[in-house]
Design a protein around this motif. Structure first.
Motif, PDB file in Angstrom:
ATOM      1  N   TYR A  64      -9.821 -69.831 -72.734  1.00  0.00           N
ATOM      2  CA  TYR A  64     -10.870 -69.299 -73.592  1.00  0.00           C
ATOM      3  C   TYR A  64     -12.113 -70.184 -73.507  1.00  0.00           C
ATOM      4  O   TYR A  64     -12.023 -71.406 -73.573  1.00  0.00           O
ATOM      5  N   ARG A  65     -13.267 -69.558 -73.358  1.00  0.00           N
ATOM      6  CA  ARG A  65     -14.519 -70.296 -73.387  1.00  0.00           C
ATOM      7  C   ARG A  65     -14.890 -70.641 -74.839  1.00  0.00           C
ATOM      8  O   ARG A  65     -14.255 -70.170 -75.783  1.00  0.00           O
ATOM      9  N   LYS A  66     -15.949 -71.409 -74.974  1.00  0.00           N
ATOM     10  CA  LYS A  66     -16.393 -71.826 -76.309  1.00  0.00           C
ATOM     11  C   LYS A  66     -16.757 -70.627 -77.174  1.00  0.00           C
ATOM     12  O   LYS A  66     -16.524 -70.632 -78.398  1.00  0.00           O
ATOM     13  N   ASP A  67     -17.308 -69.561 -76.538  1.00  0.00           N
ATOM     14  CA  ASP A  67     -17.698 -68.375 -77.313  1.00  0.00           C
ATOM     15  C   ASP A  67     -16.534 -67.425 -77.568  1.00  0.00           C
ATOM     16  O   ASP A  67     -16.704 -66.343 -78.136  1.00  0.00           O
ATOM     17  N   GLY A  68     -15.332 -67.823 -77.135  1.00  0.00           N
ATOM     18  CA  GLY A  68     -14.140 -67.030 -77.399  1.00  0.00           C
ATOM     19  C   GLY A  68     -13.779 -66.042 -76.322  1.00  0.00           C
ATOM     20  O   GLY A  68     -12.712 -65.405 -76.390  1.00  0.00           O
ATOM     21  N   THR A  69     -14.629 -65.864 -75.316  1.00  0.00           N
ATOM     22  CA  THR A  69     -14.298 -64.940 -74.245  1.00  0.00           C
ATOM     23  C   THR A  69     -13.202 -65.529 -73.356  1.00  0.00           C
ATOM     24  O   THR A  69     -13.107 -66.736 -73.174  1.00  0.00           O
ATOM     25  N   LYS A  70     -12.396 -64.637 -72.806  1.00  0.00           N
ATOM     26  CA  LYS A  70     -11.270 -65.060 -71.977  1.00  0.00           C
ATOM     27  C   LYS A  70     -11.701 -65.176 -70.520  1.00  0.00           C
ATOM     28  O   LYS A  70     -12.595 -64.459 -70.062  1.00  0.00           O
ATOM     29  N   PHE A  71     -11.043 -66.048 -69.807  1.00  0.00           N
ATOM     30  CA  PHE A  71     -11.202 -66.107 -68.355  1.00  0.00           C
ATOM     31  C   PHE A  71      -9.922 -66.648 -67.749  1.00  0.00           C
ATOM     32  O   PHE A  71      -9.181 -67.398 -68.377  1.00  0.00           O
ATOM     33  N   TRP A  72      -9.676 -66.217 -66.511  1.00  0.00           N
ATOM     34  CA  TRP A  72      -8.505 -66.701 -65.781  1.00  0.00           C
ATOM     35  C   TRP A  72      -8.896 -67.959 -65.017  1.00  0.00           C
ATOM     36  O   TRP A  72      -9.874 -67.975 -64.286  1.00  0.00           O
TER      37      TRP A  72
END
Length: 408
Positions: free
Chosen positions: A94-102
């Motif tokens: 999870y990034r700082k803004d809450g978005t997910k990434f692999w």
């Protein structure tokens, strides 16, 4: 000495610039400190995660994990770090803004001269696009598999319906022996055949060959087959109850063909048409009255003579409206045989695209005349299969044989 120091400082600065400008996120952690905190993070890490160096220095990298991060992958990562082994994992972060990434995370332990691990280098790459593409591919494959399975079930169900058009049990007739063989070239066939007692005196025989293969051809064949029944009803074409008559009347073969031609115009059947050979044998007179709609001729094998082809001209069903069909009559005697078949027999091709031919068909029938009728029919089918070789026939093969027995 000054030159060596300058050289060392230059190389160190070069490495720092390389780490700092790398597109991948790079971190260095210190396992000698409690909880193995991050002591270095490059700009690539900041771009990837949205966290600044100030946010992450002194913290363990697990802050990137969230509720959808796979626990088993985390356990594998933790076990490798705990045992000072290199490891590569792919996990949802999870990034700082809450978005997910692999995140494709590669962790490598760095040891000193004594072999003690002093640091861990983590290299992190955003593989979200690849993961999403793979997930989409998996979902598409799963949908295709489900569709394929449904199609398989539907084809199997359609094939079972088609099987119902074949004789489930040959009728026991006082003056006749019946034998048949059928080999579809695909799961769904365009051919079908049957033998149907119409009343105490008359027996119907037919072979139908719908043009083409697959679902459309099989559906048409099933529809036709439902009309060719001995059950007296408004839909049956073979036997009809006429007003004022006590007993049903057997429909003349020419009228059966005419009615089928009226009901199945080619332009209303996806451009499909069908050939048919339909006949009725009178068990008292031993006359076989039949009609051909674009079908191959009957083979008649008299008891003591050479076989002959009995032609009966007629247009294929569906090609044109308002056609009159002519009937032919064969007078049979005890010991005589007749063979009805689809064009998949004479037109079967070998590896050199040579046809089996009517001549070979007649030779096989002649050579097997001393065998039982069923053995003769089976021999003809096997000869066609052998001629085609491993690839098998490319068209449906239907064979229906009839033999007149001596009266008791």
């Amino acid at each position: 000495m000054l030159l060596d120091d300058q050289s060392f400082e230059f190389q160190l600065e070069l490495k720092n610039r390389a780490l700092g400008s790398s597109a991948e996120g790079i971190t260095i952690s210190d396992p000698s400190q409690p909880d193995n905190p991050i002591i270095y993070a490059n700009e690539g890490f900041e771009r990837l995660t949205g966290y600044s160096r100030v946010d992450v220095l002194g913290k363990n990298c697990r802050f990137l994990q969230g509720e959808d991060t796979d626990p088993s992958t985390v356990d594998r990562l933790r076990d490798a770090i705990g045992n000072h082994r290199p490891v590569v994992v792919e996990l949802l972060n999870y990034r700082k803004d809450g978005t997910k990434f692999w995140n494709r995370l590669s962790v490598t332990p760095i040891s000193d001269a004594s072999g003690k691990t002093t640091h861990f280098i983590g290299v992190q790459s955003d593989i979200t696009a690849r993961q999403e593409a793979e997930a989409a591919s998996r979902e598409a494959n799963e949908r295709l598999q489900k569709v394929s399975q449904r199609m398989k079930w539907d084809l199997e169900a359609a094939a079972r319906v088609q099987q119902s058009l074949l004789p489930s049990e040959l009728p026991k007739l006082d003056r006749l022996k019946i034998a048949w063989a059928f080999r579809p070239c695909d799961e769904l066939a365009g051919d079908f055949l049957n033998v149907i007692p119409l009343d105490d005196r008359h027996v119907a025989l037919y072979v139908v060959d719908v043009s083409g293969h697959g679902v459309a051809a099989s559906l048409l064949s099933v529809t036709i087959g439902r009309l060719l029944t001995s059950r007296v009803s408004t839909s049956s074409l073979l036997v009809r109850q006429h007003k004022g008559e006590l007993s049903p009347r057997v429909t003349a073969p020419k009228d059966v063909a005419k009615e089928l031609n009226r009901r199945f115009p080619m332009e209303e059947q996806n451009e499909l048409s069908f050939t048919m050979l339909y006949g009725v044998i009178d068990l008292k007179t031993l006359q076989f009255r039949f009609v051909s709609a674009g079908h191959d001729p009957i083979v008649q094998l008299p008891k003591s003579c050479a076989p002959r082809m009995v032609e009966c001209d007629g247009m294929t069903i569906g090609w044109a409206q308002d056609i009159e069909f002519a009937e032919e009559v064969i007078q049979l005697k005890p010991g005589d045989r007749i063979y009805l078949y689809s064009d998949g027999v004479p037109e079967a091709m070998n590896g050199q695209n040579d046809q089996f031919s009517r001549e070979r068909m007649l030779d096989v029938i002649t050579d097997s005349r001393s065998n039982s009728l069923q053995d003769s029919v089976s021999s003809l089918l096997k000869s066609v299969e052998d001629w085609c070789g491993e690839r098998g026939p490319i068209d449906d093969v239907s064979i229906l044989g009839l033999e007149v027995t001596e009266s008791e």
